[in-house]
Design a protein around this motif. Structure first.
Motif, PDB file in Angstrom:
ATOM      1  N   PRO A  70       0.819  -1.226   0.000  1.00  0.00           N
ATOM      2  CA  PRO A  70       0.000   0.000   0.000  1.00  0.00           C
ATOM      3  C   PRO A  70       0.847   1.269   0.000  1.00  0.00           C
ATOM      4  CG  PRO A  70      -0.217  -1.182   2.100  1.00  0.00           C
ATOM      5  CD  PRO A  70       0.552  -2.066   1.181  1.00  0.00           C
ATOM      6  N   ARG A  71       2.057   1.193   0.513  1.00  0.00           N
ATOM      7  CA  ARG A  71       2.927   2.384   0.510  1.00  0.00           C
ATOM      8  C   ARG A  71       3.408   2.705  -0.906  1.00  0.00           C
ATOM      9  NH1 ARG A  71       3.678   0.673   5.931  1.00  0.00           N
ATOM     10  NH2 ARG A  71       3.989   2.457   7.314  1.00  0.00           N
ATOM     11  N   ILE A  72       3.332   1.701  -1.787  1.00  0.00           N
ATOM     12  CA  ILE A  72       3.784   1.938  -3.169  1.00  0.00           C
ATOM     13  C   ILE A  72       2.613   2.235  -4.102  1.00  0.00           C
ATOM     14  CG2 ILE A  72       4.938   0.874  -5.163  1.00  0.00           C
ATOM     15  CD1 ILE A  72       6.640  -0.676  -3.149  1.00  0.00           C
ATOM     16  N   VAL A  73       1.525   1.447  -3.955  1.00  0.00           N
ATOM     17  CA  VAL A  73       0.426   1.604  -4.927  1.00  0.00           C
ATOM     18  C   VAL A  73      -0.825   2.237  -4.328  1.00  0.00           C
ATOM     19  CG1 VAL A  73       1.222  -0.342  -6.322  1.00  0.00           C
ATOM     20  CG2 VAL A  73      -0.488  -0.744  -4.529  1.00  0.00           C
ATOM     21  N   GLY A  74      -0.817   2.512  -3.043  1.00  0.00           N
ATOM     22  CA  GLY A  74      -2.000   3.082  -2.406  1.00  0.00           C
ATOM     23  C   GLY A  74      -2.920   1.995  -1.871  1.00  0.00           C
ATOM     24  N   VAL A  75      -3.855   2.411  -1.039  1.00  0.00           N
ATOM     25  CA  VAL A  75      -4.707   1.452  -0.328  1.00  0.00           C
ATOM     26  C   VAL A  75      -5.684   0.737  -1.271  1.00  0.00           C
ATOM     27  CG1 VAL A  75      -6.605   1.319   1.349  1.00  0.00           C
ATOM     28  CG2 VAL A  75      -4.492   2.492   1.943  1.00  0.00           C
ATOM     29  N   GLU A  76      -6.295   1.488  -2.176  1.00  0.00           N
ATOM     30  CA  GLU A  76      -7.312   0.883  -3.048  1.00  0.00           C
ATOM     31  C   GLU A  76      -6.735  -0.252  -3.882  1.00  0.00           C
ATOM     32  OE1 GLU A  76      -8.854   4.598  -4.360  1.00  0.00           O
ATOM     33  OE2 GLU A  76     -10.886   3.774  -4.443  1.00  0.00           O
ATOM     34  N   GLN A  77      -5.608   0.051  -4.528  1.00  0.00           N
ATOM     35  CA  GLN A  77      -4.983  -0.946  -5.395  1.00  0.00           C
ATOM     36  C   GLN A  77      -4.454  -2.121  -4.572  1.00  0.00           C
ATOM     37  OE1 GLN A  77      -4.505  -0.907  -8.749  1.00  0.00           O
ATOM     38  NE2 GLN A  77      -2.997  -2.528  -8.942  1.00  0.00           N
ATOM     39  N   ALA A  91       0.135  -2.441 -16.415  1.00  0.00           N
ATOM     40  CA  ALA A  91      -0.707  -1.888 -15.351  1.00  0.00           C
ATOM     41  C   ALA A  91       0.148  -1.558 -14.137  1.00  0.00           C
ATOM     42  CB  ALA A  91      -1.806  -2.882 -14.981  1.00  0.00           C
ATOM     43  N   ALA A  92       1.136  -2.407 -13.877  1.00  0.00           N
ATOM     44  CA  ALA A  92       2.009  -2.175 -12.714  1.00  0.00           C
ATOM     45  C   ALA A  92       2.814  -0.891 -12.901  1.00  0.00           C
ATOM     46  CB  ALA A  92       2.940  -3.366 -12.513  1.00  0.00           C
ATOM     47  N   GLU A  93       3.205  -0.619 -14.125  1.00  0.00           N
ATOM     48  CA  GLU A  93       3.965   0.609 -14.387  1.00  0.00           C
ATOM     49  C   GLU A  93       3.070   1.823 -14.114  1.00  0.00           C
ATOM     50  OE1 GLU A  93       5.238   1.278 -18.424  1.00  0.00           O
ATOM     51  OE2 GLU A  93       7.113   2.195 -17.762  1.00  0.00           O
ATOM     52  N   LYS A  94       1.808   1.704 -14.548  1.00  0.00           N
ATOM     53  CA  LYS A  94       0.876   2.824 -14.337  1.00  0.00           C
ATOM     54  C   LYS A  94       0.676   3.111 -12.856  1.00  0.00           C
ATOM     55  CE  LYS A  94      -2.032   2.866 -18.389  1.00  0.00           C
ATOM     56  NZ  LYS A  94      -2.586   1.614 -18.884  1.00  0.00           N
ATOM     57  N   SER A  95       0.593   2.034 -12.058  1.00  0.00           N
ATOM     58  CA  SER A  95       0.302   2.247 -10.637  1.00  0.00           C
ATOM     59  C   SER A  95       1.555   2.562  -9.832  1.00  0.00           C
ATOM     60  CB  SER A  95      -0.389   1.008 -10.055  1.00  0.00           C
ATOM     61  OG  SER A  95       0.534  -0.067 -10.015  1.00  0.00           O
ATOM     62  N   GLY A  96       2.696   2.522 -10.475  1.00  0.00           N
ATOM     63  CA  GLY A  96       3.932   2.830  -9.760  1.00  0.00           C
ATOM     64  C   GLY A  96       4.590   1.607  -9.143  1.00  0.00           C
ATOM     65  N   VAL A 134       5.848  -0.847 -10.832  1.00  0.00           N
ATOM     66  CA  VAL A 134       7.044  -1.072 -11.639  1.00  0.00           C
ATOM     67  C   VAL A 134       7.553   0.293 -12.095  1.00  0.00           C
ATOM     68  CG1 VAL A 134       7.682  -1.829 -13.960  1.00  0.00           C
ATOM     69  CG2 VAL A 134       6.616  -3.448 -12.390  1.00  0.00           C
ATOM     70  N   ASP A 135       8.880   0.472 -12.001  1.00  0.00           N
ATOM     71  CA  ASP A 135       9.445   1.766 -12.407  1.00  0.00           C
ATOM     72  C   ASP A 135       9.598   1.871 -13.913  1.00  0.00           C
ATOM     73  OD1 ASP A 135      10.153   3.035  -9.732  1.00  0.00           O
ATOM     74  OD2 ASP A 135      10.966   1.015  -9.542  1.00  0.00           O
ATOM     75  N   LYS A 136       9.866   0.719 -14.551  1.00  0.00           N
ATOM     76  CA  LYS A 136      10.086   0.783 -15.988  1.00  0.00           C
ATOM     77  C   LYS A 136       9.794  -0.582 -16.612  1.00  0.00           C
ATOM     78  CE  LYS A 136      13.633   2.376 -19.197  1.00  0.00           C
ATOM     79  NZ  LYS A 136      15.052   2.708 -19.352  1.00  0.00           N
ATOM     80  N   VAL A 137       9.060  -0.560 -17.721  1.00  0.00           N
ATOM     81  CA  VAL A 137       8.882  -1.794 -18.498  1.00  0.00           C
ATOM     82  C   VAL A 137       9.948  -1.774 -19.577  1.00  0.00           C
ATOM     83  CG1 VAL A 137       7.336  -3.075 -20.021  1.00  0.00           C
ATOM     84  CG2 VAL A 137       6.420  -1.909 -18.013  1.00  0.00           C
ATOM     85  N   VAL A 138      10.734  -2.831 -19.660  1.00  0.00           N
ATOM     86  CA  VAL A 138      11.871  -2.821 -20.596  1.00  0.00           C
ATOM     87  C   VAL A 138      11.695  -3.851 -21.700  1.00  0.00           C
ATOM     88  CG1 VAL A 138      13.508  -1.939 -18.904  1.00  0.00           C
ATOM     89  CG2 VAL A 138      13.197  -4.412 -19.120  1.00  0.00           C
ATOM     90  N   GLU A 139      12.041  -3.467 -22.899  1.00  0.00           N
ATOM     91  CA  GLU A 139      12.015  -4.378 -24.044  1.00  0.00           C
ATOM     92  C   GLU A 139      13.409  -5.012 -24.137  1.00  0.00           C
ATOM     93  OE1 GLU A 139       9.310  -4.768 -25.989  1.00  0.00           O
ATOM     94  OE2 GLU A 139       8.080  -3.075 -25.313  1.00  0.00           O
ATOM     95  N   GLY A 140      13.504  -6.059 -24.897  1.00  0.00           N
ATOM     96  CA  GLY A 140      14.821  -6.661 -25.162  1.00  0.00           C
ATOM     97  C   GLY A 140      15.301  -7.510 -24.001  1.00  0.00           C
ATOM     98  N   ASP A 141      16.616  -7.694 -23.923  1.00  0.00           N
ATOM     99  CA  ASP A 141      17.194  -8.605 -22.934  1.00  0.00           C
ATOM    100  C   ASP A 141      17.113  -8.012 -21.518  1.00  0.00           C
ATOM    101  OD1 ASP A 141      18.898 -11.108 -22.549  1.00  0.00           O
ATOM    102  OD2 ASP A 141      20.031  -9.549 -21.478  1.00  0.00           O
ATOM    103  N   LEU A 142      16.451  -8.741 -20.633  1.00  0.00           N
ATOM    104  CA  LEU A 142      16.208  -8.217 -19.284  1.00  0.00           C
ATOM    105  C   LEU A 142      17.508  -8.085 -18.492  1.00  0.00           C
ATOM    106  CD1 LEU A 142      14.141  -7.403 -17.078  1.00  0.00           C
ATOM    107  CD2 LEU A 142      14.006  -9.815 -16.452  1.00  0.00           C
TER     108      LEU A 142
END
Ligand code: 3H9
Length: 684
Positions: free
Chosen positions: A141-148, A163-168, A170-178
């Motif tokens: 909840p400290r990262i995404v808020g109580v509702e989420q 969706a995780a990126e939108k809610s904060g 995940v900081d970044k969605v990356v393409e290519g080799d992780l």
């Protein structure tokens, strides 16, 4: 023993890599390896940032469930993650596959999270009757808020990387080799002075009054879905504590609640189901390397409710279907219903318009059996009548290519007799779908005496592909599910003649956790199903209900009277009818306790389950549990009928059955049940 965790030093970035197939569960060895890696990174001055990632098909999918209930091994996950969070260098979780439960908690203890687009993130502990117990209820909840956080923890469904990126989350969605992207990201953030620390962040938390408002609204909206379960409320209490208390205090509440759940019966039952579901897919004498039949095209006989629903399973999975009907109108009608169902999915956001169209395009209708010639699997979904089914199978035998699977969607009939109508009984199998077949997850796979192992292995694999949970049953009247339904229904019918009211019986079932009781169920299904339709022939209570137009919900009255919103209320007319029939049958009406209702309706089911096991009609008790959970609405938190019996105590079940033995001569005591009760054994 070599550790499942290794480290790689990439100049100034230390990468900690776990490799613990199949799902990188956080077993003791993984936790020990992670701890060693974290300490290595913390102590080496050359290291400026630490990446945590996994090899194999997924990031950590959670704590190792097989360790639950055993003596704990150090380090515990909560302590390990506190140590990870305290490292004075930036830490980055690099996520692929599914970061679930304890796995997601690992990422929350890192400063940053990056993920590939296909990754999924979630806290599914609630499905195991638990809560995220390694700081997850406090950090999330400290990262995404109580509702989420409520949405994720109380329902346990994962969110996509996007969706995780939108809610904060995940900081970044990356393409290519992780692996490369993670190192690059680590270098990017290493130069920053401050890094977000989940447990001390408060910017996403509302004040307590606002949190209480959100919680109240959430409970109002979702109360029905979580009725009877302990874990959702415990998750909510912990999330509230995250708002009310500092992290160090909140985790104490989390620990208490976690231990309460972990040692309780509900979590035991739900963890049992997790493994039961996976075990059910395995057939003891069918090896994993049994050759499979390639299923490219499916034929279905019948475009009615069942045939249409069955077809949708394959169409949605991208497998072309040809449906045979006797008349063009029936085909048109069937096609219309399937199309409407898909439109419903589009409206409900479960599918895109293009996906729905794609599925419909895979569907072909025909009046000619010859069009099934090149199908690899044909499922017959016609009227439940042996002569009709045999005739269909004779035709299939004539028209469908050799090597194809011929399946009957029957709920009671003898598969061996059906198979004998063909010249290839080894290719015949029963596939009992549940209605609505496009929605219900259960598939009973009925193994005939001659059904080949290849056919069985193929059907089990295919079941998974179309999203079903398949359970193998032997040939007996009603297989596993409907066979056990019988004592319940017979006893419920007898009990109303002896004085119990239908609504009392239904109430006992609902209180037990079923979505509805047997009489509510009959009203929903329609009392007229199987009725002879002669209003002048009134030989039973049901005949009279039908003759008086009491067909159930569809006519506004059945056992109950229904209002315009289909809400049922007890019917005086029905009560009088029952009293009259009881008198006619010489049954004295007496007070019947809730306990007697449970003993006669539910204990008899356990007894029938034991007989099914005794006769080898189910492979294992847990398969029976899976059937009843997925096919008949048995409450999950009890673990299914056989697990519930284990938790109740088999001696108590036997005593309850013996108490009513005189009223229930139809259900002789299973010797297996008796034996196990006497020796203190269990089914599971
Ligand atoms: C938790 O994390 C608690 C913490 O908050 C607090 C701790 C203090 N452990 O499902 P599959 C096995 S609770 C052990 O067929 P898929 C599974 O039994 C945990 N074993 O594959 C199966 O074994 P087998 C929260 C596990 O690709 C094999 O792996 N996490 C675990 O269809 C393959 O599994 C969860 O609840 C485990 N955690 O699906 C996630 N997970 O081959 C549970 C799996 O012998 N897992 N196995 O039958 C899943 O949802 C799915 O397995 C997953 C993969 C989606 C990951």
């Amino acid at each position: 023993m070599t550790s499942p965790v290794r480290t790689e030093l990439h100049e100034d970035v230390l990468v900690i890599i776990s490799d613990n197939p199949p799902v990188n569960a956080l077993s003791a060895a993984v936790r020990q390896g992670l701890q060693a890696g974290i300490r290595e990174g913390a102590e080496n001055d050359a290291v400026k940032a630490i990446v945590v990632r996994c090899d194999g098909r997924t990031f950590h999918a959670g704590a190792d469930i097989t360790e639950f209930g055993k003596p704990p091994q150090q380090p515990g996950l909560p302590e390990l993650l506190d140590e990870l969070e305290k490292v004075a260098k930036p830490t980055i979780a690099a996520i692929h596959g599914t970061a679930l439960g304890g796995g997601l908690e690992v990422t929350l203890a890192c400063n940053y999270r990056i993920a590939v687009p296909s990754a999924k993130l979630g806290v599914p502990e609630v499905k195991l009757g638990l809560l995220p117990g390694a700081g997850g209820t406090q950090r999330l909840p400290r990262i995404v808020g109580v509702e989420q956080a409520l949405q994720m923890a109380v329902f346990g469904n994962p969110v996509s990387a996007g969706a995780a990126e939108k809610s904060g989350l995940v900081d970044k969605v990356v393409e290519g080799d992780l692996a490369d992207a993670a190192i690059a990201f680590a270098r990017e953030v290493a130069s920053k002075d401050d890094h977000p620390v989940s447990s001390t962040r408060n910017d996403m938390l509302p004040n307590l009054a606002e949190a209480d408002r959100i919680l109240e609204e959430f409970k109002q909206k979702n109360g029905r879905k979580i009725r009877g379960f302990d874990a959702p409320a415990a998750n909510m209490r912990c999330i509230r504590a995250a708002v009310e208390l500092p992290y160090e205090e909140g985790v104490k509440i989390e620990r208490e609640e976690f231990m309460k759940l972990m040692t309780g019966d509900q979590s035991k039952a739900q963890r049992h189901l997790f493994f039961a579901e996976r075990q059910a897919a395995k057939i003891d004498d069918v090896p994993a390397d049994t050759p499979l039949i390639d299923i490219q095209k499916v034929g279905i006989i019948g475009a009615g409710t069942m045939g249409g629903g069955i077809a949708m399973n394959f169409l949605s999975a991208g497998i072309p279907v040809t449906t045979v009907e006797m008349r063009q109108e029936a085909l048109e009608r069937g096609r219309g219903v399937v199309g409407k169902n898909y439109q419903g999915n589009v409206k409900g956001g479960r599918m895109t318009e293009a996906q729905a169209k794609g599925a419909m395009d895979l569907w072909t209708g025909t009046l000619d059996y010859a069009d099934l010639a090149d199908c690899d699997l044909v499922i017959e979904a016609v009227f439940e009548n042996m002569d009709v089914k045999k005739e269909v199978f004779q035709k299939l035998d004539q028209h469908v290519k050799q090597g194809a699977i011929l399946a009957s969607n029957t709920s009671y009939l003898d598969i061996d007799e059906i198979a004998a109508a063909t010249g290839r009984p080894e290719f015949v199998v029963g596939t009992h779908f549940f209605s609505p077949a496009n929605i219900m997850k259960l598939l009973e796979v009925v193994r005939g005496e001659k059904t080949s192992k290849s056919v069985l292995a193929t059907v089990m694999k295919l079941a998974k592909k179309i999203g079903k949970v398949a359970v193998v049953a032997g040939v007996c009247d009603g297989f596993i599910g409907n066979r056990m339904l019988k004592p319940r229904q017979v006893e419920a019918n007898k009990l109303i003649m002896e004085g119990a009211k239908p609504w009392d019986i239904d109430r006992v079932f609902v209180e037990f956790g079923f979505p509805m009781g047997p009489f509510q169920m009959s009203d929903l299904a329609g009392l007229d199903i199987g009725w002879h339709r002669d209003e002048n022939r009134v030989e039973t209570l049901r005949d009279e209900l039908c003759a008086k137009g009491r067909w159930g919900q569809k006519t506004g009255k059945g056992f109950y009277d229904y209002d315009e919103n289909r809400r049922g209320s007890p019917s005086d007319e029905v009560e009088a009818m029952i009293a009259k029939w009881a008198e006619k049958e010489g049954k004295e009406q007496r007070h019947i306790s809730d306990e007697e209702i449970r003993e006669r309706c539910l204990y008899t089911m356990v007894n029938e389950g034991a007989r099914i096991l005794e006769e080898g009609m189910a492979q294992r008790a847990s398969d029976i549990d899976v059937v009843w959970i997925y096919g008949y609405g048995w409450p999950r938190y009890t673990g299914g009928p056989m697990m519930w019996a284990d938790l109740t105590g088999l001696d108590k079940i036997v005593a309850g059955l013996e108490k009513h033995a005189a009223e229930m001569p139809e259900w002789p005591m299973s010797s297996l049940l008796k034996e196990k009760a006497a020796s203190g054994g269990t089914f599971n």
